[in-house]
Write a protein that holds these residues in place. Structure first.
Motif, short mmCIF file in Angstrom:
data_model
loop_
_atom_site.label_atom_id
_atom_site.label_comp_id
_atom_site.label_asym_id
_atom_site.label_seq_id
_atom_site.Cartn_x
_atom_site.Cartn_y
_atom_site.Cartn_z
N ARG A 184 0.89 -0.97 0.00
CA ARG A 184 0.03 0.04 0.02
C ARG A 184 0.80 1.18 0.31
O ARG A 184 0.45 2.22 -0.75
CB ARG A 184 -0.98 0.01 1.13
N ALA A 185 2.02 1.30 0.80
CA ALA A 185 2.75 2.30 0.78
C ALA A 185 3.56 2.60 -0.47
O ALA A 185 3.44 3.72 -0.95
CB ALA A 185 3.89 2.11 1.92
N ILE A 186 3.90 1.40 -1.13
CA ILE A 186 4.58 1.69 -2.47
C ILE A 186 3.60 2.27 -3.45
O ILE A 186 4.07 3.10 -4.30
CB ILE A 186 4.89 0.20 -2.85
N PHE A 187 2.45 1.59 -3.46
CA PHE A 187 1.16 2.03 -4.40
C PHE A 187 0.90 3.46 -4.21
O PHE A 187 1.00 4.39 -5.07
CB PHE A 187 0.13 1.12 -4.22
N THR A 188 0.97 4.20 -2.88
CA THR A 188 0.63 5.21 -2.53
C THR A 188 1.94 6.20 -2.97
O THR A 188 1.62 7.40 -3.57
CB THR A 188 0.33 5.56 -1.05
N ILE A 189 3.15 6.05 -2.61
CA ILE A 189 4.17 6.72 -3.11
C ILE A 189 4.12 7.11 -4.72
O ILE A 189 4.38 8.08 -5.32
CB ILE A 189 5.31 6.17 -2.79
N GLY A 190 4.13 5.78 -5.22
CA GLY A 190 4.21 5.91 -6.60
C GLY A 190 2.88 6.84 -7.36
O GLY A 190 3.04 7.40 -8.33
N SER A 191 1.72 6.35 -6.78
CA SER A 191 0.57 7.23 -7.45
C SER A 191 0.91 8.92 -7.27
O SER A 191 0.40 9.60 -8.07
CB SER A 191 -0.71 6.76 -6.63
N THR A 192 1.38 9.18 -5.92
CA THR A 192 1.59 10.67 -5.53
C THR A 192 2.50 11.00 -6.59
O THR A 192 2.49 12.23 -6.90
CB THR A 192 2.12 10.66 -4.15
N MET A 193 3.78 10.51 -6.70
CA MET A 193 4.86 10.98 -7.67
C MET A 193 4.25 11.16 -9.24
O MET A 193 4.48 11.99 -9.97
CB MET A 193 5.85 9.84 -7.75
N ARG A 194 3.51 9.96 -9.53
CA ARG A 194 2.83 10.32 -10.88
C ARG A 194 1.96 11.56 -10.99
O ARG A 194 2.04 12.10 -12.09
CB ARG A 194 1.88 9.02 -11.12
N LEU A 195 1.18 11.67 -9.96
CA LEU A 195 0.29 12.84 -9.83
C LEU A 195 0.92 14.19 -9.94
O LEU A 195 0.64 15.20 -10.69
CB LEU A 195 -0.43 12.93 -8.83
N ILE A 196 2.09 14.37 -9.17
CA ILE A 196 2.81 15.47 -9.27
C ILE A 196 3.39 15.64 -10.36
O ILE A 196 3.45 16.86 -10.97
CB ILE A 196 3.88 15.32 -8.09
N TRP A 197 4.04 14.71 -11.25
CA TRP A 197 4.60 14.82 -12.59
C TRP A 197 3.45 15.28 -13.56
O TRP A 197 3.93 16.04 -14.42
CB TRP A 197 5.26 13.48 -12.72
N ASN A 198 2.27 14.48 -13.50
CA ASN A 198 1.48 14.97 -14.62
C ASN A 198 0.92 16.41 -14.45
O ASN A 198 0.64 17.27 -15.25
CB ASN A 198 0.29 14.03 -14.32
N THR A 199 0.81 16.81 -13.04
CA THR A 199 0.53 18.29 -12.74
C THR A 199 1.72 19.30 -13.24
O THR A 199 1.19 20.19 -13.97
CB THR A 199 0.31 18.63 -11.22
N LEU A 200 2.70 18.86 -13.06
CA LEU A 200 3.86 19.80 -13.62
C LEU A 200 3.73 19.97 -15.03
O LEU A 200 4.20 20.99 -15.64
CB LEU A 200 5.28 19.33 -13.36
N VAL A 201 3.68 18.64 -15.79
CA VAL A 201 3.63 18.67 -16.95
C VAL A 201 2.26 19.65 -17.74
O VAL A 201 2.60 20.36 -18.81
CB VAL A 201 3.43 17.38 -17.80
N ASP A 202 1.18 19.49 -17.06
CA ASP A 202 0.05 20.19 -17.55
C ASP A 202 0.30 21.45 -17.08
O ASP A 202 -0.02 22.42 -18.19
CB ASP A 202 -1.13 19.60 -16.68
N MET A 203 0.92 22.04 -16.19
CA MET A 203 1.25 23.39 -15.98
C MET A 203 2.03 24.10 -17.01
O MET A 203 1.88 25.14 -17.45
CB MET A 203 1.68 23.74 -14.25
N PHE A 204 3.09 23.36 -17.20
CA PHE A 204 4.09 23.71 -18.13
C PHE A 204 3.41 24.04 -19.70
O PHE A 204 3.47 24.94 -20.25
CB PHE A 204 5.15 22.83 -18.45
#
Length: 254
Positions: A184-204
């Motif tokens: 669960r921890a690995i899944f949560t960390i992976g999902s959070t990192m992907r969310l942050i990356w997608n947000t940065l790309v969309d903002m750019f």
């Protein structure tokens, strides 16, 4: 009256039904025979409740779906058609009707869809069915599934041509990894990192579009106020050669 249940709208659904946009989809279907409204009403009464979206209305603030009782008769419209208004231009009448329909908002006190039956002969149909629904309700494929579920086979009138599956509401809490805290921890960390990356790309991309990225100018591109202009529908049969000619003229790739 059934018990009212509420479900929040998705962010995109809120955009589609907002007053400034209020995006509706229109499906135009031609039939080989005249349409019997009673058959349509009977089929809808049997199938509309199998999909919660088609039996739900918007809350007053437009943020939630509320299940409600559907009076199908309010959603199936058979307008009076003056034969003198049609003359020899059945297709022109249908185009004018659909164009006027885009200027009439859907009634928000009930589910955001309606069906218009036009028993008008056109160049390639004996009757036309016009389906209109707010895009927040569903996409075109979902609504076509409901339409197909409401049709009958000519070989067996008592049997529906296809079945629409009942859609269950999403549970508020659903975890398949309840017994493995590490996974669960690995899944949560992976999902959070992907969310942050997608947000940065969309903002750019958003800032790049505002500053220097522009749509390619083509002969088909509308003017600055094209979105607020009244829409006019035209039904035309065109060949694939014409599509190829346009593609080559615009230097489009396959």
């Amino acid at each position: 009256m059934q018990n009212e249940e509420e479900e929040p709208l998705s962010p995109m659904a809120r955009v589609f039904q907002s007053p400034g946009i209020d995006l509706c989809a229109i499906i135009n279907i031609g039939f080989k025979t005249k349409i019997n409204p009673d058959v349509v009403l009977d089929a809808l009464k049997q199938n509309v409740y199998k999909h919660p979206r088609f039996s739900s209305k918007l809350s007053e603030n437009g943020k939630k779906w509320i299940e409600t009782e559907v009076n199908v008769e309010d959603h199936v419209i058979v307008p009076y058609i003056d034969p003198e208004e049609i003359c020899e231009g059945g297709q022109s009448f249908v185009d004018d009707y659909i164009s006027r329909l885009t200027l009439i908002p859907l009634d928000r006190s009930r589910p955001l869809w309606d069906i218009h039956i036009l028993n008008v002969k056109t160049s390639d149909a004996e009757a036309v069915g016009v389906i209109r629904f707010n895009h927040a309700l569903a996409d075109a494929m979902s609504f076509i599934s409901l339409v197909l579920a409401c049709t009958h086979k000519t070989s067996n009138p008592d049997m529906l041509s296809t079945a629409i599956p009942s859609v269950k509401r999403r549970s508020t809490v659903s975890h398949s990894l309840e017994n493995g805290w590490f996974l669960r921890a690995i899944f949560t960390i992976g999902s959070t990192m992907r969310l942050i990356w997608n947000t940065l790309v969309d903002m750019f991309l958003l800032f790049a579009t505002v500053l220097f990225l522009k749509d390619t100018k083509t002969p088909l591109k509308g003017g600055a106020n094209v979105r607020s202009n009244p829409k006019r529908f035209y039904h035309r049969n065109i060949s694939l050669d014409d599509i190829k000619l346009i593609k080559n003229a615009m230097n489009m790739v396959r």
